[in-house]
Design a protein around this motif. Structure first.
Motif, PDB file in Angstrom:
ATOM      1  N   GLY A  56      46.566  49.594  36.857  1.00 53.66           N
ATOM      2  CA  GLY A  56      45.149  49.731  36.505  1.00 53.66           C
ATOM      3  C   GLY A  56      44.193  48.990  37.422  1.00 53.66           C
ATOM      4  N   PHE A  57      44.698  48.450  38.535  1.00 53.38           N
ATOM      5  CA  PHE A  57      43.812  47.711  39.446  1.00 53.38           C
ATOM      6  C   PHE A  57      43.353  48.588  40.605  1.00 53.38           C
ATOM      7  CE2 PHE A  57      46.709  44.339  37.812  1.00 53.38           C
ATOM      8  CZ  PHE A  57      45.762  43.667  37.054  1.00 53.38           C
ATOM      9  N   ASP A  58      42.190  48.236  41.144  1.00 49.44           N
ATOM     10  CA  ASP A  58      41.798  48.789  42.437  1.00 49.44           C
ATOM     11  C   ASP A  58      42.596  48.054  43.507  1.00 49.44           C
ATOM     12  OD1 ASP A  58      40.062  50.550  41.374  1.00 49.44           O
ATOM     13  OD2 ASP A  58      38.238  49.435  41.859  1.00 49.44           O
ATOM     14  N   ILE A  59      42.639  48.666  44.687  1.00 48.66           N
ATOM     15  CA  ILE A  59      43.437  48.059  45.755  1.00 48.66           C
ATOM     16  C   ILE A  59      42.632  48.031  47.048  1.00 48.66           C
ATOM     17  CG2 ILE A  59      44.512  50.229  46.531  1.00 48.66           C
ATOM     18  CD1 ILE A  59      47.135  48.680  46.881  1.00 48.66           C
ATOM     19  N   SER A  60      42.912  47.048  47.870  1.00 53.76           N
ATOM     20  CA  SER A  60      42.311  47.003  49.206  1.00 53.76           C
ATOM     21  C   SER A  60      43.390  46.549  50.181  1.00 53.76           C
ATOM     22  CB  SER A  60      41.137  46.017  49.198  1.00 53.76           C
ATOM     23  OG  SER A  60      40.706  45.794  50.511  1.00 53.76           O
ATOM     24  N   PRO A 104      45.568  38.438  38.647  1.00 51.91           N
ATOM     25  CA  PRO A 104      44.224  38.949  38.357  1.00 51.91           C
ATOM     26  C   PRO A 104      43.725  38.543  36.971  1.00 51.91           C
ATOM     27  CG  PRO A 104      45.588  40.654  39.333  1.00 51.91           C
ATOM     28  CD  PRO A 104      46.498  39.504  39.026  1.00 51.91           C
ATOM     29  N   LYS A 105      44.659  38.310  36.035  1.00 55.76           N
ATOM     30  CA  LYS A 105      44.231  37.895  34.685  1.00 55.76           C
ATOM     31  C   LYS A 105      43.500  36.562  34.762  1.00 55.76           C
ATOM     32  CE  LYS A 105      47.910  39.805  32.037  1.00 55.76           C
ATOM     33  NZ  LYS A 105      49.266  39.384  31.761  1.00 55.76           N
ATOM     34  N   PHE A 106      44.063  35.638  35.560  1.00 55.27           N
ATOM     35  CA  PHE A 106      43.427  34.321  35.686  1.00 55.27           C
ATOM     36  C   PHE A 106      42.112  34.422  36.453  1.00 55.27           C
ATOM     37  CE2 PHE A 106      47.863  32.967  35.009  1.00 55.27           C
ATOM     38  CZ  PHE A 106      47.650  32.147  33.917  1.00 55.27           C
ATOM     39  N   SER A 107      42.091  35.311  37.456  1.00 55.58           N
ATOM     40  CA  SER A 107      40.886  35.409  38.291  1.00 55.58           C
ATOM     41  C   SER A 107      39.832  36.311  37.652  1.00 55.58           C
ATOM     42  CB  SER A 107      41.231  35.983  39.667  1.00 55.58           C
ATOM     43  OG  SER A 107      42.431  35.469  40.135  1.00 55.58           O
ATOM     44  N   ARG A 108      40.226  37.033  36.626  1.00 56.69           N
ATOM     45  CA  ARG A 108      39.327  37.975  35.939  1.00 56.69           C
ATOM     46  C   ARG A 108      38.689  38.970  36.905  1.00 56.69           C
ATOM     47  NH1 ARG A 108      36.267  34.391  31.509  1.00 56.69           N
ATOM     48  NH2 ARG A 108      38.113  33.476  30.589  1.00 56.69           N
ATOM     49  N   VAL A 109      39.511  39.573  37.722  1.00 50.33           N
ATOM     50  CA  VAL A 109      39.026  40.612  38.639  1.00 50.33           C
ATOM     51  C   VAL A 109      39.880  41.857  38.429  1.00 50.33           C
ATOM     52  CG1 VAL A 109      38.097  39.075  40.415  1.00 50.33           C
ATOM     53  CG2 VAL A 109      40.521  39.690  40.474  1.00 50.33           C
ATOM     54  N   ARG A 110      39.349  42.992  38.910  1.00 49.52           N
ATOM     55  CA  ARG A 110      40.053  44.262  38.714  1.00 49.52           C
ATOM     56  C   ARG A 110      40.567  44.827  40.035  1.00 49.52           C
ATOM     57  NH1 ARG A 110      42.255  44.377  34.661  1.00 49.52           N
ATOM     58  NH2 ARG A 110      42.736  46.564  35.067  1.00 49.52           N
ATOM     59  N   LYS A 111      40.545  43.976  41.059  1.00 52.03           N
ATOM     60  CA  LYS A 111      40.958  44.499  42.366  1.00 52.03           C
ATOM     61  C   LYS A 111      41.956  43.541  43.012  1.00 52.03           C
ATOM     62  CE  LYS A 111      38.631  45.759  46.658  1.00 52.03           C
ATOM     63  NZ  LYS A 111      37.267  45.888  47.177  1.00 52.03           N
ATOM     64  N   VAL A 112      42.973  44.117  43.655  1.00 51.62           N
ATOM     65  CA  VAL A 112      43.952  43.301  44.378  1.00 51.62           C
ATOM     66  C   VAL A 112      43.815  43.614  45.868  1.00 51.62           C
ATOM     67  CG1 VAL A 112      46.402  42.797  44.704  1.00 51.62           C
ATOM     68  CG2 VAL A 112      45.544  43.332  42.410  1.00 51.62           C
ATOM     69  N   SER A 113      43.532  42.583  46.672  1.00 56.26           N
ATOM     70  CA  SER A 113      43.440  42.757  48.129  1.00 56.26           C
ATOM     71  C   SER A 113      44.713  42.221  48.767  1.00 56.26           C
ATOM     72  CB  SER A 113      42.244  41.984  48.694  1.00 56.26           C
ATOM     73  OG  SER A 113      41.049  42.551  48.253  1.00 56.26           O
ATOM     74  N   LEU A 114      45.397  43.098  49.480  1.00 57.57           N
ATOM     75  CA  LEU A 114      46.645  42.684  50.121  1.00 57.57           C
ATOM     76  C   LEU A 114      46.332  42.036  51.472  1.00 57.57           C
ATOM     77  CD1 LEU A 114      48.919  45.753  49.313  1.00 57.57           C
ATOM     78  CD2 LEU A 114      48.463  43.708  47.954  1.00 57.57           C
ATOM     79  N   ILE A 115      47.033  40.960  51.766  1.00 61.32           N
ATOM     80  CA  ILE A 115      46.788  40.204  52.993  1.00 61.32           C
ATOM     81  C   ILE A 115      48.074  40.174  53.816  1.00 61.32           C
ATOM     82  CG2 ILE A 115      46.088  37.937  53.919  1.00 61.32           C
ATOM     83  CD1 ILE A 115      43.951  38.935  52.169  1.00 61.32           C
ATOM     84  N   GLY A 116      47.922  40.325  55.118  1.00 62.51           N
ATOM     85  CA  GLY A 116      49.091  40.216  55.995  1.00 62.51           C
ATOM     86  C   GLY A 116      48.898  41.059  57.237  1.00 62.51           C
ATOM     87  N   SER A 117      49.622  40.700  58.298  1.00 62.32           N
ATOM     88  CA  SER A 117      49.560  41.501  59.519  1.00 62.32           C
ATOM     89  C   SER A 117      50.695  42.520  59.450  1.00 62.32           C
ATOM     90  CB  SER A 117      49.732  40.593  60.728  1.00 62.32           C
ATOM     91  OG  SER A 117      50.717  39.628  60.455  1.00 62.32           O
TER      92      SER A 117
END
Ligand code: SF4
Length: 324
Positions: free
Chosen positions: A84-88, A52-65
């Motif tokens: 400290g991140f939001d999550i999806s 996220p530091k490189f992407s400069r975002v505050r949210k992490v979206s998890l991917i997978g089935s």
């Protein structure tokens, strides 16, 4: 509204697992993407620390089935929100959901949790090999409510093999029970997809119900859900489901149809004209029950799952349909 907006919003996409070992009989991923591959917890934590530091975002979206099948899923959710991140997260299996996961999601700003019961009765869920009990489904929903998740979304498939009127009523009853757990109709979103047989799955030999029948079933459910006050009910138009089934089960003859449709705007009218122009009827693919020994257009492709195994799974599903 930019066409270049990221599909998952502005977030760091983190693939947690790939493939799935559960083998729900209608599901492509459960057969074509075996075995499930799990990213190590240390690797995931490192990616959360750096990505996220490189992407400069505050949210992490998890991917997978079947993402909650990851052995450290709960710890990963907490690691993300405690950093400290939001999550999806995508849709979750009801048997992998817990209070702790729900609390982490709430802390990480997730407002909706999605479950996929797929069918309205335990009997039909066993036929498709997703044998969640009603108690498990309701427990997951009650847990989400108790922990402060604002909305619940539920996915169902209509027209599964062996589906009868009881199964349709089962969906309506299940939604009624979900409402009684405290989610108001406006906090619920229910989504339907007609069954689409997929290659390399135990249901590859099966046909879809006719267009008329799929329409009838969807209308029946939607009418009854609207009567419960639900506003958010969406579904894939059965006409598109027919096209998807033909694309799923079709052979090389469909190439010219696809080309024609692409050149003529891609709408339903183009699909209709293409069938007329080339004398090919898509329902010949979508509505055909195939013999088990028929050579299928994908028979020569080896995805690592034995035909004998698929036949066994197919026959076990018929047994479940017959016995109960
Ligand atoms: S429906 Fe979900 S749990 Fe079942 S096989 Fe597919 S990805 Fe896995």
């Amino acid at each position: 509204n930019s066409p270049f907006a990221p599909v998952f919003g502005k977030s760091f996409l983190l693939e947690v697992v790939r493939g799935c070992n559960r083998g729900c009989r209608f599901c492509l991923i459960g057969f074509q993407n075996r075995p499930m591959r799990i990213r190590g917890f240390e690797v995931l934590k490192d990616l959360v620390d750096r990505g996220p530091k490189f992407s400069r975002v505050r949210k992490v979206s998890l991917i997978g089935s079947a993402i909650s099948d990851h052995p450290d899923f709960e710890d990963l959710c907490w690691y993300i929100v405690n950093s400290g991140f939001d999550i999806s997260v995508p849709s979750l299996r009801v048997d992998g959901f817990s209070e702790s996961i729900a609390e982490a999601l709430v802390k990480g700003g997730q407002k909706t949790v999605t479950f996929a019961p797929e069918a309205g009765t335990f009997r039909l869920r066993k036929v498709v090999k997703k044998p969640f009990t009603e108690e498990q489904i309701l427990y997951a929903v009650a847990t989400a409510k108790k922990c402060g998740i604002k909305h619940v979304k539920l996915y169902f498939v209509v027209g599964l093999p062996g589906e009868g009127e009881d199964d349709l009523w089962g969906i309506v009853d299940l939604i009624r029970k979900v409402i009684s757990l405290g989610y108001s109709p406006s906090e619920l979103h229910v989504s339907f997809t007609p069954f689409i047989p997929k290659p390399h799955t135990p249901f590859q030999w099966l046909a879809q119900f006719s267009l008329k029948e799929l329409d009838k079933r969807l209308k029946f459910i939607i009418k009854n859900l609207k009567a419960l006050g639900l506003n958010y009910v969406d579904y894939l138009d059965p006409r598109w489901a027919k096209i998807q089934a033909a694309l799923s089960l079709g052979d090389r003859k469909l190439g010219k149809i696809i080309e024609y449709v692409a050149e003529h705007g891609g709408g339903l009218g183009a699909w209709r004209r293409a069938q007329k122009t080339f004398g090919i009827n898509l329902t010949d693919y979508s509505d055909e029950v195939k013999d088990l020994d028929k050579e299928l257009p994908w028979s020569h492709i080896d995805v690592g799952v034995d035909k004998i195994f698929l036949i066994g799974e197919y026959e076990r599903s018929l047994e479940k349909n017959k016995n109960e």
